[in-house]
Design a protein around this motif. Structure first.
Motif, short mmCIF file in Angstrom:
data_model
loop_
_atom_site.label_atom_id
_atom_site.label_comp_id
_atom_site.label_asym_id
_atom_site.label_seq_id
_atom_site.Cartn_x
_atom_site.Cartn_y
_atom_site.Cartn_z
N TYR A 2 -10.34 -7.45 17.48
CA TYR A 2 -9.39 -6.99 16.46
C TYR A 2 -10.13 -6.33 15.29
O TYR A 2 -9.68 -5.32 14.76
CB TYR A 2 -8.57 -8.18 15.97
CG TYR A 2 -7.37 -7.80 15.13
CD1 TYR A 2 -6.33 -7.06 15.68
CD2 TYR A 2 -7.27 -8.20 13.80
CE1 TYR A 2 -5.22 -6.71 14.93
CE2 TYR A 2 -6.16 -7.85 13.04
CZ TYR A 2 -5.13 -7.11 13.61
OH TYR A 2 -4.03 -6.76 12.86
N GLU A 3 -11.26 -6.89 14.91
CA GLU A 3 -12.04 -6.30 13.82
C GLU A 3 -12.61 -4.95 14.23
O GLU A 3 -12.64 -4.01 13.41
CB GLU A 3 -13.14 -7.26 13.41
CG GLU A 3 -12.64 -8.50 12.68
CD GLU A 3 -13.70 -9.55 12.48
OE1 GLU A 3 -13.57 -10.37 11.54
OE2 GLU A 3 -14.68 -9.58 13.28
N LEU A 4 -13.07 -4.84 15.47
CA LEU A 4 -13.59 -3.56 15.96
C LEU A 4 -12.49 -2.50 15.94
O LEU A 4 -12.70 -1.36 15.49
CB LEU A 4 -14.15 -3.71 17.37
CG LEU A 4 -14.56 -2.40 18.08
CD1 LEU A 4 -15.67 -1.69 17.30
CD2 LEU A 4 -14.99 -2.68 19.51
N ILE A 5 -11.31 -2.85 16.43
CA ILE A 5 -10.19 -1.91 16.48
C ILE A 5 -9.75 -1.54 15.07
O ILE A 5 -9.37 -0.39 14.80
CB ILE A 5 -9.03 -2.50 17.29
CG1 ILE A 5 -9.45 -2.70 18.76
CG2 ILE A 5 -7.80 -1.61 17.22
CD1 ILE A 5 -9.94 -1.45 19.45
N THR A 6 -9.80 -2.51 14.16
CA THR A 6 -9.44 -2.23 12.76
C THR A 6 -10.43 -1.25 12.14
O THR A 6 -10.03 -0.27 11.49
CB THR A 6 -9.43 -3.54 11.94
OG1 THR A 6 -8.44 -4.43 12.50
CG2 THR A 6 -9.09 -3.26 10.48
N LEU A 7 -11.72 -1.49 12.35
CA LEU A 7 -12.74 -0.58 11.83
C LEU A 7 -12.57 0.82 12.43
O LEU A 7 -12.62 1.83 11.72
CB LEU A 7 -14.13 -1.12 12.15
CG LEU A 7 -15.33 -0.21 11.78
CD1 LEU A 7 -15.31 0.12 10.29
CD2 LEU A 7 -16.64 -0.88 12.19
N ALA A 8 -12.35 0.88 13.73
CA ALA A 8 -12.18 2.18 14.39
C ALA A 8 -10.98 2.93 13.82
O ALA A 8 -11.00 4.16 13.69
CB ALA A 8 -12.00 1.98 15.90
N SER A 9 -9.92 2.20 13.45
CA SER A 9 -8.73 2.87 12.92
C SER A 9 -9.01 3.52 11.58
O SER A 9 -8.48 4.60 11.28
CB SER A 9 -7.58 1.86 12.80
OG SER A 9 -7.75 0.98 11.71
N VAL A 10 -9.84 2.89 10.75
CA VAL A 10 -10.19 3.48 9.46
C VAL A 10 -11.07 4.71 9.68
O VAL A 10 -10.87 5.76 9.05
CB VAL A 10 -10.91 2.45 8.55
CG1 VAL A 10 -11.30 3.08 7.22
CG2 VAL A 10 -10.02 1.23 8.32
#
Length: 346
Positions: A221-229
């Protein structure tokens, strides 16, 4: 004499047998004929749903099992004889038992609710609001229903959703709605649409993603959140890797991300969709520590790969100039010098 009497009795029995056969044969014929013309049928209604994977005999069985026709084999053979090239249309049909086969065939060309398949393109970088609007504009499901489904991960059986926390993340499925081109039926339930997009994400979940998370102490979830930014900040895949390195350097140092793009998502949550100031603060990275509370868009494969394969740099600042070229700096002084050299605002 006895022989004549026996012959008479035998003849009578044959006549009685023929009469019985004729009676029941007529009754069977009458019932089948009545089935074809829809006569003397019970007062029964049924909503038939035809999907693209249904075959003609399956449709006949649904009609029989729900009291609309008496004999599905007869109906299938009648359709094959009358309409050998019949094309079924996806949709929902209100059927009555008093309809003739001809009326049923006509009805099957005019659904009460169409499920005709349409092609929907969801580009990389679309957030949950963009996707919901697109689905509604294409007649698939309402924007409100789609957004409601995306608020919670409950009921979706995907292991990757185990990394999604319960907290201030407004839409728990944001980030996992994989951008792609979909063929989806009109008037499809929002839950089915969301599930289709989550299933697409599951096919793009790679060992490289899970390995990176394990090696760097991150959840998926943190990886996907970072990728979204990164997705929202970057103009190109080439710039994404260096931008990712800036954010990771900030995270490692315990500094705020201070990403402008998180402001717009946070503001929309609060001002357009009624979420609280607390949720706003949890997404706006000038106020919250570390990553925002959840993804702010849905990234494609290339951006996620750029984050995973980002270069090791000492970059701590970046900006884009008026030509949409990115510039990176390790110190604040260098950052200011670059801004003087490359105009970045009108």
């Amino acid at each position: 004499m006895a022989k004549k009497k026996f012959s008479a009795v035998a003849a009578l029995l044959v006549l009685i047998l023929l009469a019985i056969i004729g009676f029941f044969g007529y009754k069977i014929y009458s019932n089948l004929h009545n089935d074809i013309i829809g006569k003397n049928q019970p007062d029964t209604e049924y909503t038939l749903i035809v999907e693209k994977q249904d075959f003609e005999y399956e449709i006949g069985k649904k009609l029989k099992d729900n009291g609309i026709i008496v004999n599905d084999t007869l109906w299938t053979n009648w359709m094959a004889s009358k309409y050998p090239d019949f094309q079924f249309i996806n949709g929902e049909y209100l059927m009555r038992a008093d309809m003739s086969y001809e009326e049923i065939a006509e009805k099957l060309q005019n659904p009460d609710i169409s499920h005709k398949t349409v092609k929907v393109v969801i580009p990389e970088g679309y957030n949950v609001f963009d996707i919901a609007k697109t689905m509604e504009e294409n007649g698939i499901c309402s924007k409100a229903d789609f957004l409601e489904e995306c608020k919670s991960k409950e009921g979706y059986d995907y292991s990757f959703l185990e990394s999604v926390p319960d907290g201030l993340n407004a839409y728990q499925l944001e980030g996992f709605l994989f951008p792609a081109t979909y063929d989806i039926g009109l008037n499809t339930e929002a839950r089915e649409v969301v599930n289709t997009m989550l299933k697409a994400f599951s096919t793009h979940l790679t060992d490289a993603m899970t390995d990176y998370c394990r090696e760097n102490g991150m959840t998926l979830y943190e990886l996907i959140t970072l990728a979204s930014v990164v997705q929202e900040e970057a103009f190109t895949n080439e710039s994404a890797a260096n931008i990712a390195s800036v954010f990771i350097n900030r995270l490692n140092k315990g500094a705020k991300l201070q990403s402008d793009v998180t402001y717009f998502y946070a503001k929309s949550l609060r001002d357009d969709y009624g979420f609280s100031q607390e949720v706003y603060d949890a997404y706006y990275t000038y106020r919250c520590d570390g990553l925002p509370a959840g993804p702010i868009t849905n990234s494609g494969d290339d951006i996620i790969k750029a984050v995973i394969n980002h270069p090791d740099t000492e970059y701590f600042y970046f900006f884009s100039d008026l030509q949409k070229e990115f510039h990176f700096a390790s110190t604040y002084e260098e950052f200011l010098e670059l801004q003087e050299k490359y105009p970045w605002k009108e």
